[in-house]
Write a protein that holds these residues in place. Structure first.
Motif, PDB file in Angstrom:
ATOM      1  N   PHE A 270       0.798  -1.222   0.000  1.00  0.00           N
ATOM      2  CA  PHE A 270       0.000   0.000   0.000  1.00  0.00           C
ATOM      3  C   PHE A 270       0.836   1.279   0.000  1.00  0.00           C
ATOM      4  N   TYR A 271       2.165   1.142   0.096  1.00  0.00           N
ATOM      5  CA  TYR A 271       3.024   2.323   0.198  1.00  0.00           C
ATOM      6  C   TYR A 271       4.122   2.283  -0.858  1.00  0.00           C
ATOM      7  N   GLU A 272       4.607   3.455  -1.189  1.00  0.00           N
ATOM      8  CA  GLU A 272       5.753   3.535  -2.090  1.00  0.00           C
ATOM      9  C   GLU A 272       6.998   2.961  -1.406  1.00  0.00           C
ATOM     10  N   LYS A 273       7.848   2.324  -2.195  1.00  0.00           N
ATOM     11  CA  LYS A 273       9.070   1.735  -1.630  1.00  0.00           C
ATOM     12  C   LYS A 273       9.996   2.822  -1.079  1.00  0.00           C
ATOM     13  N   GLU A 274       9.905   4.022  -1.633  1.00  0.00           N
ATOM     14  CA  GLU A 274      10.742   5.125  -1.153  1.00  0.00           C
ATOM     15  C   GLU A 274      10.445   5.481   0.302  1.00  0.00           C
ATOM     16  N   LEU A 275       9.202   5.259   0.729  1.00  0.00           N
ATOM     17  CA  LEU A 275       8.834   5.574   2.108  1.00  0.00           C
ATOM     18  C   LEU A 275       9.658   4.738   3.088  1.00  0.00           C
ATOM     19  N   SER A 276       9.912   3.503   2.725  1.00  0.00           N
ATOM     20  CA  SER A 276      10.739   2.638   3.569  1.00  0.00           C
ATOM     21  C   SER A 276      12.143   3.218   3.750  1.00  0.00           C
ATOM     22  N   GLN A 277      12.713   3.733   2.648  1.00  0.00           N
ATOM     23  CA  GLN A 277      14.056   4.317   2.709  1.00  0.00           C
ATOM     24  C   GLN A 277      14.067   5.608   3.530  1.00  0.00           C
ATOM     25  N   VAL A 278      12.993   6.382   3.404  1.00  0.00           N
ATOM     26  CA  VAL A 278      12.884   7.628   4.176  1.00  0.00           C
ATOM     27  C   VAL A 278      12.846   7.311   5.673  1.00  0.00           C
ATOM     28  N   ILE A 279      12.077   6.298   6.048  1.00  0.00           N
ATOM     29  CA  ILE A 279      11.983   5.914   7.460  1.00  0.00           C
ATOM     30  C   ILE A 279      13.337   5.435   7.975  1.00  0.00           C
ATOM     31  N   LEU A 280      14.017   4.607   7.180  1.00  0.00           N
ATOM     32  CA  LEU A 280      15.327   4.081   7.586  1.00  0.00           C
ATOM     33  C   LEU A 280      16.330   5.217   7.771  1.00  0.00           C
ATOM     34  N   HIS A 281      16.352   6.149   6.816  1.00  0.00           N
ATOM     35  CA  HIS A 281      17.298   7.268   6.875  1.00  0.00           C
ATOM     36  C   HIS A 281      16.944   8.210   8.027  1.00  0.00           C
ATOM     37  N   GLY A 282      15.652   8.469   8.231  1.00  0.00           N
ATOM     38  CA  GLY A 282      15.230   9.359   9.305  1.00  0.00           C
ATOM     39  C   GLY A 282      15.542   8.802  10.683  1.00  0.00           C
ATOM     40  N   GLN A 283      15.378   7.501  10.845  1.00  0.00           N
ATOM     41  CA  GLN A 283      15.711   6.870  12.129  1.00  0.00           C
ATOM     42  C   GLN A 283      17.219   6.886  12.373  1.00  0.00           C
ATOM     43  N   ALA A 284      17.984   6.762  11.298  1.00  0.00           N
ATOM     44  CA  ALA A 284      19.446   6.731  11.439  1.00  0.00           C
ATOM     45  C   ALA A 284      19.999   8.083  11.876  1.00  0.00           C
ATOM     46  N   ASN A 285      19.416   9.191  11.341  1.00  0.00           N
ATOM     47  CA  ASN A 285      19.955  10.505  11.696  1.00  0.00           C
ATOM     48  C   ASN A 285      19.139  11.228  12.774  1.00  0.00           C
ATOM     49  N   GLY A 286      18.113  10.549  13.312  1.00  0.00           N
ATOM     50  CA  GLY A 286      17.335  11.134  14.399  1.00  0.00           C
ATOM     51  C   GLY A 286      16.379  12.233  13.970  1.00  0.00           C
TER      52      GLY A 286
END
Length: 344
Positions: A270-286
């Motif tokens: 139901f979501y774009e694959k890019e959203l997964s990368q955004v979440i991963l990157h956002g969690q990594a840099n706080g």
């Protein structure tokens, strides 16, 4: 409680915009509604009075707007605003979303209005040609012992095909309406979404819409101080959008099982694959809240651009179709006359 006025999408968007502007200038919600109430007239004034009475009784703005039967998108924004506390942002965002809906619908209506009129006119002419003019030419051919040309027969075949095509389209529409009311409406929200995702034309739009709304509201909740788990619980508690309620429950179960949110989102269709990368990157840099918000704005821009491209393609396509039909109608009337002239 009976409302005095059915608010159009445009009126809702205008009210939300005015409220957000007043809140931005330092008004409280009650003061803003009172200001609008004083400057309003007619039935809308009575409805704003209902809003004020609901707030005075201790109810939320969402409850008041529910009574006024505001758009579901507005109610969902207000629900999440109650959780993260930024009412001004919710009103502004809700207003912009409704304005975009109005803009695209108006644009689509302007693009389709004249072509649809042309199509209806052409099909009326086509029916007249096939039911009145063509039989007369065939009778004339028979009386003069003239054999119709291959191209004339080809045109008759096309007209017959178009008639059957129109019948097929109409019957398909009837079947879809029956299916919607007898089967589709009774399915669960997830089953409905799975059906939609099987339709290639609709899939990309809905995936973008799901990704936009989820990213935006999750961003707001995180900015309000909630954890990811608490934010998903907020999605689960709401009753306005059943799909997100069911989806949040599934996400929570997978989180409890130890799967990372980015991995869960990646595996969901139901979501774009890019959203997964955004979440991963956002969690990594706080900076997850900030990156989710920026991503949501990029998605809505892409969605708007895609809608604009499609609406710009629709009109020339319809004009081309109408032009071809008109040409065939013209030839169907002209060629038999040439054929008879050659036989004299």
């Amino acid at each position: 409680m009976k409302i005095k006025h059915v608010w159009s999408i445009k009126e809702q968007a205008t009210l939300l915009k005015r409220l957000s502007t007043l809140l931005e200038k330092g008004y409280t919600l009650n003061e803003a509604l009172n200001f609008l109430y004083v400057n309003e007239k007619g039935k809308k004034k009575d409805d704003l009075n209902i809003c004020l009475s609901q707030l005075t009784a201790g109810y939320s703005l969402r409850k008041a707007f529910t009574i006024l039967r505001f758009h579901r998108d507005v109610l969902s924004y207000l629900y999440f605003a109650e959780e993260h506390g930024d009412l001004e942002f919710a009103l502004k965002e809700g207003s912009e979303i409704l304005h975009k809906k109005i803009t695209h619908l108006d644009q689509l209506f302007k693009i389709l209005r004249y072509p649809i009129f042309l199509i209806i006119t052409v099909f009326v002419i086509l029916g007249f040609v096939q039911s009145v003019i063509t039989p007369q030419f065939e009778q004339l051919y028979s009386s003069m012992n003239i054999e119709s040309s291959f191209f004339s027969q080809f045109l008759l075949l096309i007209f017959s095909s178009l008639r059957w095509l129109a019948t097929f389209v109409f019957m398909s529409f009837i079947v879809l309406v029956i299916y919607y009311f007898t089967s589709y409406k009774k399915k669960s929200s997830e089953e409905k979404m799975n059906i939609i995702l099987k339709i290639p034309i609709l899939k990309s739009f809905f995936v973008m819409i799901f990704s936009y709304f989820f990213a935006l509201q999750l961003s707001n909740l995180l900015r309000g101080g909630m954890s990811i788990f608490e934010s998903l619980k907020t999605f689960e508690k709401q009753r306005i959008m059943p799909f997100y309620q069911v989806e949040a429950k599934i996400l929570i179960q997978k989180l409890k099982a130890g799967t990372g949110l980015h991995q869960i989102i990646y595996e969901r269709d139901f979501y774009e694959k890019e959203l997964s990368q955004v979440i991963l990157h956002g969690q990594a840099n706080g900076q997850l809240a900030r990156e989710l918000y920026m991503y949501s704005q990029f998605v809505i821009e892409r969605l708007e651009s895609k809608l604009n491209r499609i609406t710009m393609v629709i009109q020339p396509t319809i004009y081309g179709f109408v032009g071809i039909i008109v040409l065939f109608v013209y030839l169907s009337m002209l060629l038999p006359m040439y054929k008879m002239m050659e036989s004299i």
